[in-house]
Write an enzyme that holds these catalytic residues in place. Structure first.
Site, PDB file in Angstrom:
ATOM      1  N   ALA A 176     -10.907   2.065  -0.211  1.00 38.19           N
ATOM      2  CA  ALA A 176     -10.000   1.016  -0.203  1.00 38.19           C
ATOM      3  C   ALA A 176      -8.861   1.567  -1.081  1.00 38.19           C
ATOM      4  O   ALA A 176      -8.342   2.703  -0.905  1.00 38.19           O
ATOM      5  CB  ALA A 176     -10.570  -0.152  -0.797  1.00 38.19           C
ATOM      6  N   CYS A 177      -8.348   0.625  -2.163  1.00 40.37           N
ATOM      7  CA  CYS A 177      -7.118   1.011  -2.970  1.00 40.37           C
ATOM      8  C   CYS A 177      -6.976   2.408  -3.767  1.00 40.37           C
ATOM      9  O   CYS A 177      -6.485   3.005  -4.234  1.00 40.37           O
ATOM     10  CB  CYS A 177      -6.944   0.095  -4.057  1.00 40.37           C
ATOM     11  SG  CYS A 177      -7.141  -1.437  -3.150  1.00 40.37           S
TER      12      CYS A 177
END
Ligand code: CO8
Length: 373
Positions: free
Chosen positions: A155-156
């Protein structure tokens, strides 16, 4: 011992932009349509009326002013509210491949290197546009790299975790140079009908070239002094889209198949974890916070970044110390801290220290301490 350095970075920015007023106007048109279509059920108390969004709220709560997107019209059509990105044939490059090639070429040019100097490509981002073959192998082919490639998703924190993987490959001798590329099409998984989050994301792609120090010019790029990765499971940022969705038709089309978050909880829980991770890492490297010239933080929320920088420095950080790009790009997931690094690294002088730090879904935190050579 082989040492790894960041010798070049690149950025692809989609030309189309949507400012807060345009986004809010489309959202509020959708709200009017929804409330009119459901007027009877709303009057009977069976359906809650939707509330309008506001540009003033968005800027105050997040610091975001506009975002770049792959497709604007589909998002701003109140009857659609989803980007329109036509499918391509198997003989054409994928959208993510096109974005990645553009960012990688800039990173290679900045480093003064060509595809022949690179042995590996890691595509590290929040969403891959297909299950297989790996997007990274398509990028490898498009650039003409003879070596290996793989995709990864944290993800991030995909780009910082990808950086650690690249450093490992360079330092253990399995690659001379590695491209870490993050083609983030966040608009593809954003629910533009959700008032709490419709403004959060934008699209962009970053690339980083990690090379053996011995293959670079003296004084070129940044030494990587250390990477620190941390994960802790949380459902507060979640997306249940996946290949098993088709095995239960009852879930298809539900909002949990797009990005969903408890934003306030994320803010409260992640900010102290990030500050602690950076402080512990600096301590383990015997670097005092007063020696830190710059923090290139994940770009999700301006107030969050100011809080984290204050916790690390023990005082407010200036914009020079913790540069902001989310006003222009919104949250581009893993690309955010790398965009900040790409745009705000050239004024550093030899010996200057900085930290690139990402944080988000997982939870996941990736912190990379660098020194200008
Ligand atoms: N317009 C007007 N008012 C609104 C709106 C709106 N659009 N939205 C909410 N409000 C109202 C609420 O109803 C509430 O009203 P009341 O006080 O009357 O109940 C009030 O505003 C406050 O609402 P919130 O408490 O929700 O607002 P916050 O101040 O918490 O701000 C934020 C919301 C901006 C979302 C904030 O909580 C935030 O940014 N938190 C951090 C989030 C974060 O960092 N998330 C990480 C993101 S995940 C990531 O980076 C990558 C994930 C993987 C990528 C996936 C690709 C798509």
């Amino acid at each position: 011992m082989i040492k790894a350095v960041i010798s070049g970075t690149g950025l692809y920015t989609p030309p189309a932009t949507i400012d807060n007023d345009e986004l809010v106007e489309a959202f509020n048109q959708y709200v009017e349509l929804f409330n009119a279509d459901n007027a009877d059920a709303i009057a009977r108390g069976e359906v809650a009326p939707l509330q309008p969004s506001s540009s003033a709220f968005i800027e105050k709560a997040s610091g975001i002013k506009r975002r770049h997107v792959i497709n604007k019209d589909g998002i701003l059509d109140p009857k659609r509210m989803t980007p329109y990105i036509p499918e391509r044939s198997n003989d054409e490059p994928s959208v993510q491949c096109d974005m990645a090639v553009s960012a990688c070429r800039e990173a290679l040019a900045q480093a003064g290197k060509s595809a022949q100097d690179v042995d590996a490509v890691i595509v590290a981002c929040s969403n891959m546009q297909r299950a297989y073959p790996a997007v990274s192998i398509e990028v490898q082919e498009a650039l003409g790299i003879d070596g290996f490639a793989y995709d990864m998703n944290v993800a991030c924190s995909s780009a910082t975790f990808g950086l650690q993987a690249a450093v490992n490959s360079v330092e253990n001798g399995s690659a001379r140079a590695v491209l870490v590329v993050s083609p983030e099409i966040c608009s593809g998984h954003l629910n533009f009908r959700d008032r709490d989050s419709h403004f959060i994301f934008g699209d962009a792609c970053t690339a980083i070239l990690v090379e053996r120090e011995e293959d670079t010019r003296a004084g070129q790029g940044f030494e990587i002094l250390g990477t620190s990765l941390k994960t802790k499971f949380s459902n507060n940022i979640r997306n249940n889209f996946g290949f098993l969705n088709r095995a239960d038709e009852s879930g298809i089309g539900k909002p949990d198949k797009l990005f969903v978050q408890q934003g306030r909880k994320v803010f409260k829980e992640v900010s102290p974890l990030v500050a602690e991770t950076i402080l512990n890492q600096l301590q383990s490297l015997s670097i005092g916070t007063d020696a830190l010239r710059r923090m290139w933080l994940h770009q999700a929320n301006l107030n969050m970044n100011q809080l984290i920088a204050r916790k690390v420095l023990g005082r407010d950080a200036s914009e020079d110390e913790a540069p902001v790009i989310l006003d222009e790009y919104a949250n581009t997931s893993s690309a955010g801290s790398i965009i900040a690094f790409h745009k705000h690294k050239d004024d550093l002088v030899s010996g200057d220290l900085g930290v690139i730090c990402s944080f988000g879904a997982g939870y996941s935190i990736g912190s990379v301490v660098v020194r200008r050579r």
